[in-house]
Design an enzyme around this catalytic site. Structure first.
Site, PDB file in Angstrom:
ATOM      1  N   GLY A  16       0.922  -1.184   0.037  1.00  0.00           N
ATOM      2  CA  GLY A  16       0.084   0.008  -0.049  1.00  0.00           C
ATOM      3  C   GLY A  16       0.869   1.160   0.009  1.00  0.00           C
ATOM      4  O   GLY A  16       1.788   1.309   0.614  1.00  0.00           O
ATOM      5  N   ALA A  27      15.645  10.603  -0.850  1.00  0.00           N
ATOM      6  CA  ALA A  27      16.635  10.435  -0.234  1.00  0.00           C
ATOM      7  C   ALA A  27      17.627   9.270  -0.468  1.00  0.00           C
ATOM      8  O   ALA A  27      18.690   9.353  -0.724  1.00  0.00           O
ATOM      9  CB  ALA A  27      16.220   9.966   1.311  1.00  0.00           C
ATOM     10  N   VAL A  29      17.987   8.200  -3.606  1.00  0.00           N
ATOM     11  CA  VAL A  29      18.486   8.220  -5.205  1.00  0.00           C
ATOM     12  C   VAL A  29      19.646   9.384  -4.659  1.00  0.00           C
ATOM     13  O   VAL A  29      20.766   9.359  -5.304  1.00  0.00           O
ATOM     14  CB  VAL A  29      17.338   8.924  -6.084  1.00  0.00           C
ATOM     15  CG1 VAL A  29      18.223   9.596  -7.101  1.00  0.00           C
ATOM     16  CG2 VAL A  29      16.498   7.746  -6.198  1.00  0.00           C
ATOM     17  N   ARG A  30      19.387  10.478  -3.880  1.00  0.00           N
ATOM     18  CA  ARG A  30      20.289  11.680  -3.914  1.00  0.00           C
ATOM     19  C   ARG A  30      21.439  11.008  -3.075  1.00  0.00           C
ATOM     20  O   ARG A  30      22.778  11.359  -3.180  1.00  0.00           O
ATOM     21  CB  ARG A  30      19.766  12.920  -3.372  1.00  0.00           C
ATOM     22  CG  ARG A  30      18.962  13.284  -4.492  1.00  0.00           C
ATOM     23  CD  ARG A  30      18.559  14.821  -4.366  1.00  0.00           C
ATOM     24  NE  ARG A  30      18.028  15.477  -5.291  1.00  0.00           N
ATOM     25  CZ  ARG A  30      16.924  16.530  -5.321  1.00  0.00           C
ATOM     26  NH1 ARG A  30      16.902  17.056  -4.283  1.00  0.00           N
ATOM     27  NH2 ARG A  30      16.376  16.806  -6.365  1.00  0.00           N
ATOM     28  N   ARG A  77       1.138  -5.028  -5.341  1.00  0.00           N
ATOM     29  CA  ARG A  77       1.568  -6.191  -4.642  1.00  0.00           C
ATOM     30  C   ARG A  77       1.643  -7.433  -5.485  1.00  0.00           C
ATOM     31  O   ARG A  77       0.553  -7.674  -6.246  1.00  0.00           O
ATOM     32  CB  ARG A  77       0.194  -6.471  -3.545  1.00  0.00           C
ATOM     33  CG  ARG A  77      -0.165  -5.315  -2.541  1.00  0.00           C
ATOM     34  CD  ARG A  77      -0.950  -5.713  -1.561  1.00  0.00           C
ATOM     35  NE  ARG A  77      -1.024  -4.946  -0.274  1.00  0.00           N
ATOM     36  CZ  ARG A  77      -1.913  -3.794  -0.197  1.00  0.00           C
ATOM     37  NH1 ARG A  77      -3.028  -3.833  -1.068  1.00  0.00           N
ATOM     38  NH2 ARG A  77      -1.845  -2.958   0.746  1.00  0.00           N
ATOM     39  N   ASP A 108       5.171  -5.271   5.771  1.00  0.00           N
ATOM     40  CA  ASP A 108       5.990  -6.697   6.079  1.00  0.00           C
ATOM     41  C   ASP A 108       5.709  -7.495   5.044  1.00  0.00           C
ATOM     42  O   ASP A 108       6.744  -8.475   4.656  1.00  0.00           O
ATOM     43  CB  ASP A 108       5.533  -7.243   7.486  1.00  0.00           C
ATOM     44  CG  ASP A 108       3.865  -7.491   7.695  1.00  0.00           C
ATOM     45  OD1 ASP A 108       3.062  -6.961   6.431  1.00  0.00           O
ATOM     46  OD2 ASP A 108       3.369  -8.019   8.386  1.00  0.00           O
ATOM     47  N   THR A 131       4.421   2.209   5.517  1.00  0.00           N
ATOM     48  CA  THR A 131       2.889   1.902   5.930  1.00  0.00           C
ATOM     49  C   THR A 131       2.437   2.589   6.917  1.00  0.00           C
ATOM     50  O   THR A 131       2.976   2.839   7.804  1.00  0.00           O
ATOM     51  CB  THR A 131       2.809   0.285   6.174  1.00  0.00           C
ATOM     52  OG1 THR A 131       1.480   0.101   6.779  1.00  0.00           O
ATOM     53  CG2 THR A 131       3.810  -0.174   7.388  1.00  0.00           C
ATOM     54  N   ASP A 133       0.145   1.877   8.747  1.00  0.00           N
ATOM     55  CA  ASP A 133      -0.324   1.041   9.697  1.00  0.00           C
ATOM     56  C   ASP A 133       0.406   1.031  11.028  1.00  0.00           C
ATOM     57  O   ASP A 133       0.059   0.526  12.169  1.00  0.00           O
ATOM     58  CB  ASP A 133      -0.571  -0.544   9.360  1.00  0.00           C
ATOM     59  CG  ASP A 133      -1.918  -0.501   8.283  1.00  0.00           C
ATOM     60  OD1 ASP A 133      -2.559   0.359   8.331  1.00  0.00           O
ATOM     61  OD2 ASP A 133      -2.033  -1.668   7.807  1.00  0.00           O
ATOM     62  N   ASP A 135       2.760  -1.169  11.795  1.00  0.00           N
ATOM     63  CA  ASP A 135       2.605  -2.759  12.395  1.00  0.00           C
ATOM     64  C   ASP A 135       3.961  -3.500  12.084  1.00  0.00           C
ATOM     65  O   ASP A 135       4.014  -4.606  12.078  1.00  0.00           O
ATOM     66  CB  ASP A 135       1.312  -3.535  11.744  1.00  0.00           C
ATOM     67  CG  ASP A 135       1.531  -3.499  10.289  1.00  0.00           C
ATOM     68  OD1 ASP A 135       2.466  -2.990   9.772  1.00  0.00           O
ATOM     69  OD2 ASP A 135       0.782  -4.312   9.605  1.00  0.00           O
ATOM     70  N   ARG A 160     -17.066  15.059  14.815  1.00  0.00           N
ATOM     71  CA  ARG A 160     -17.537  15.561  16.322  1.00  0.00           C
ATOM     72  C   ARG A 160     -18.426  16.754  16.453  1.00  0.00           C
ATOM     73  O   ARG A 160     -19.356  16.669  17.101  1.00  0.00           O
ATOM     74  CB  ARG A 160     -16.096  15.739  17.355  1.00  0.00           C
ATOM     75  CG  ARG A 160     -16.647  16.076  18.551  1.00  0.00           C
ATOM     76  CD  ARG A 160     -15.045  16.455  19.251  1.00  0.00           C
ATOM     77  NE  ARG A 160     -14.748  15.403  20.226  1.00  0.00           N
ATOM     78  CZ  ARG A 160     -14.951  15.155  21.204  1.00  0.00           C
ATOM     79  NH1 ARG A 160     -15.878  15.845  21.960  1.00  0.00           N
ATOM     80  NH2 ARG A 160     -14.604  14.189  22.176  1.00  0.00           N
ATOM     81  N   MET A 175      -8.405   3.115   9.103  1.00  0.00           N
ATOM     82  CA  MET A 175      -7.624   1.923   8.706  1.00  0.00           C
ATOM     83  C   MET A 175      -6.977   1.057   9.805  1.00  0.00           C
ATOM     84  O   MET A 175      -6.657   1.609  10.676  1.00  0.00           O
ATOM     85  CB  MET A 175      -6.728   2.384   7.397  1.00  0.00           C
ATOM     86  CG  MET A 175      -7.658   2.436   6.160  1.00  0.00           C
ATOM     87  SD  MET A 175      -6.614   2.641   4.906  1.00  0.00           S
ATOM     88  CE  MET A 175      -7.679   2.318   3.385  1.00  0.00           C
ATOM     89  N   ARG A 177      -5.845  -3.077   9.149  1.00  0.00           N
ATOM     90  CA  ARG A 177      -6.280  -4.781   8.807  1.00  0.00           C
ATOM     91  C   ARG A 177      -5.907  -5.417  10.156  1.00  0.00           C
ATOM     92  O   ARG A 177      -6.496  -6.204  10.668  1.00  0.00           O
ATOM     93  CB  ARG A 177      -5.598  -4.964   7.666  1.00  0.00           C
ATOM     94  CG  ARG A 177      -6.399  -6.237   7.150  1.00  0.00           C
ATOM     95  CD  ARG A 177      -6.035  -6.792   5.607  1.00  0.00           C
ATOM     96  NE  ARG A 177      -4.736  -5.920   5.180  1.00  0.00           N
ATOM     97  CZ  ARG A 177      -4.385  -5.761   4.043  1.00  0.00           C
ATOM     98  NH1 ARG A 177      -5.288  -5.832   3.111  1.00  0.00           N
ATOM     99  NH2 ARG A 177      -3.168  -5.077   3.770  1.00  0.00           N
TER     100      ARG A 177
HETATM  101  O1  F6P Z   1      -1.693  -1.714   5.057  1.00  0.00           O
HETATM  102  C1  F6P Z   1      -2.200  -0.456   4.656  1.00  0.00           C
HETATM  103  C2  F6P Z   1      -3.779  -0.475   4.539  1.00  0.00           C
HETATM  104  O2  F6P Z   1      -4.409   0.850   4.192  1.00  0.00           O
HETATM  105  C3  F6P Z   1      -4.556  -1.073   5.634  1.00  0.00           C
HETATM  106  O3  F6P Z   1      -4.714  -0.503   6.562  1.00  0.00           O
HETATM  107  C4  F6P Z   1      -5.809  -1.365   4.852  1.00  0.00           C
HETATM  108  O4  F6P Z   1      -6.494  -2.720   5.049  1.00  0.00           O
HETATM  109  C5  F6P Z   1      -5.144  -1.857   3.464  1.00  0.00           C
HETATM  110  O5  F6P Z   1      -3.958  -1.212   3.232  1.00  0.00           O
HETATM  111  C6  F6P Z   1      -6.190  -1.579   2.325  1.00  0.00           C
HETATM  112  O6  F6P Z   1      -5.608  -2.096   1.105  1.00  0.00           O
HETATM  113  P1  F6P Z   1      -6.178  -1.798  -0.441  1.00  0.00           P
HETATM  114  O7  F6P Z   1      -5.708  -0.346  -0.448  1.00  0.00           O
HETATM  115  O8  F6P Z   1      -5.277  -2.684  -1.260  1.00  0.00           O
HETATM  116  O9  F6P Z   1      -7.519  -1.889  -0.347  1.00  0.00           O
END
Ligand code: F6P
Length: 328
Positions: A16, A27, A29-30, A77, A108, A131, A133, A135, A160, A175, A177
């Protein structure tokens, strides 16, 4: 046997997209050019290695991109790269150009590919955590996380206002996952009453209890932030359970979705991307190979790629206590 000197580096973005990836590419490349190396951009992640979509890069190729979201190298991917045959084609395409070092900016899943590739072939790989996330263990921040959280905070602040004006309960999905960091950070920063994340089992009874208690006390704003990977399935699923249990509540769901992935990177994301990109080239030159470059306690930190693949940080109980106490 002495390691071969790295003279030609390919850089790619994979998985993603995340704000700050462009700053990292710039960074890498340079820094490579500064050291007199030949630099190449691989298009669309590992797919570009297989399709031979690899372009030489000079200083001007990365001009005016530090402030741009997305990735100029595009991303994908690649299922093919997960197969040995795909990796062999990719290797041959690098080899014919003399590319003998790779920098992979991704999550990952991307590091899993890099780990396999570097085990099979004589091309060292350096990973940069990119990423939204966050994670990935071995770094306090990942490129894109800070921007995504700030986007979520800005959006939730707006929600809000409506929650307050109509006395509504808003269930907002962010977001994440497999990881609840965006939910946790944005939820605390916007004063959410409850934050539901994949790392902990959602206690529906406790949620209903806390929402009905707040109703009794006429608490003005009710905001629940849910990570998309929450075990009941996310905001819509939680809302339908809450509707059944609290039929009088005026409930709305808002799913923030991909707006969290785009936009101009924050200062922090530009900064960590620049530091990590610079360090990645240093690693390839000085022989620190097959690691992920992270930043821990504001210091560059190197995690072997196989640990960056496996490890997941545990969310500390303190964070969850803070949510409970501050939302009372
Ligand atoms: O890993 C980043 C992320 O934005 C996740 O939070 C989310 O579940 C996923 O990618 C969504 O992926 P896609 O853009 O392929 O639907």
């Amino acid at each position: 046997m002495a390691e071969k000197k790295v003279t030609k580096i390919g850089v790619l973005t994979s998985g993603g997209d995340a704000p700050g990836m462009n700053a990292a590419v710039r960074a890498v490349v340079r820094t490579g050019l500064y050291h007199g190396l030949d630099m190449f951009g691989v298009m669309r992640g590992y797919s570009g290695m297989i399709d031979d979509d690899i372009v030489p890069m000079d200083s001007r190729s990365v001009a005016n991109i530090i402030q741009r979201g997305g990735t100029i190298l595009k991303t994908a991917r690649s299922a093919e790269f997960m197969e040995p045959a795909g990796r062999k084609i990719a290797y041959d395409n690098l080899k014919k150009r003399g590319i003998n070092g790779l920098v992979i900016i991704g999550g990952d899943g991307s590091f899993k590919g890099a780990q396999k590739f570097s085990n099979e072939f004589d091309i060292p790989c350096i990973g940069l955590p990119g990423t939204i996330d966050k994670d990935i263990a071995g770094s306090d921040f990942t490129i894109g996380f800070d921007t995504a959280v700030n986007t979520a905070v800005e959006a939730i602040d707006k929600i809000r206002d409506t929650a307050d004006a109509h006395d509504r309960l808003f269930i907002v999905e962010v977001m994440g996952r497999d990881a609840g960091y965006i939910a946790l950070h944005s939820g605390i920063a916007t004063g959410a009453e409850n934050i539901l994340i994949p790392e902990t089992k959602t206690d529906i009874e406790a949620l209903i209890h806390s929402l009905s208690e707040k109703e009794k006390r006429k608490k003005l704003v009710n905001l629940v932030v849910v990570a998309e990977g929450e075990k009941f399935g996310g905001a819509n699923e939680i809302a339908s359970i809450v509707r059944q249990r609290l039929p009088k509540a005026d409930i709305r769901v808002c799913i923030l979705g991909h707006i969290q992935r785009g936009g101009s990177p924050s200062c922090l994301d530009r900064l960590i991307a620049s530091r990590m990109g610079y360090a990645a080239v240093d690693c390839l030159i000085n022989g620190t190979h097959n690691v992920m470059v992270g930043i821990l306690n504001n210091t560059l930190h190197y995690t072997p790629l196989d640990h960056a693949v496996k490890a997941k940080d545990k969310i500390s109980d303190d964070w969850l206590r803070i949510v409970k106490i501050l939302a009372s």
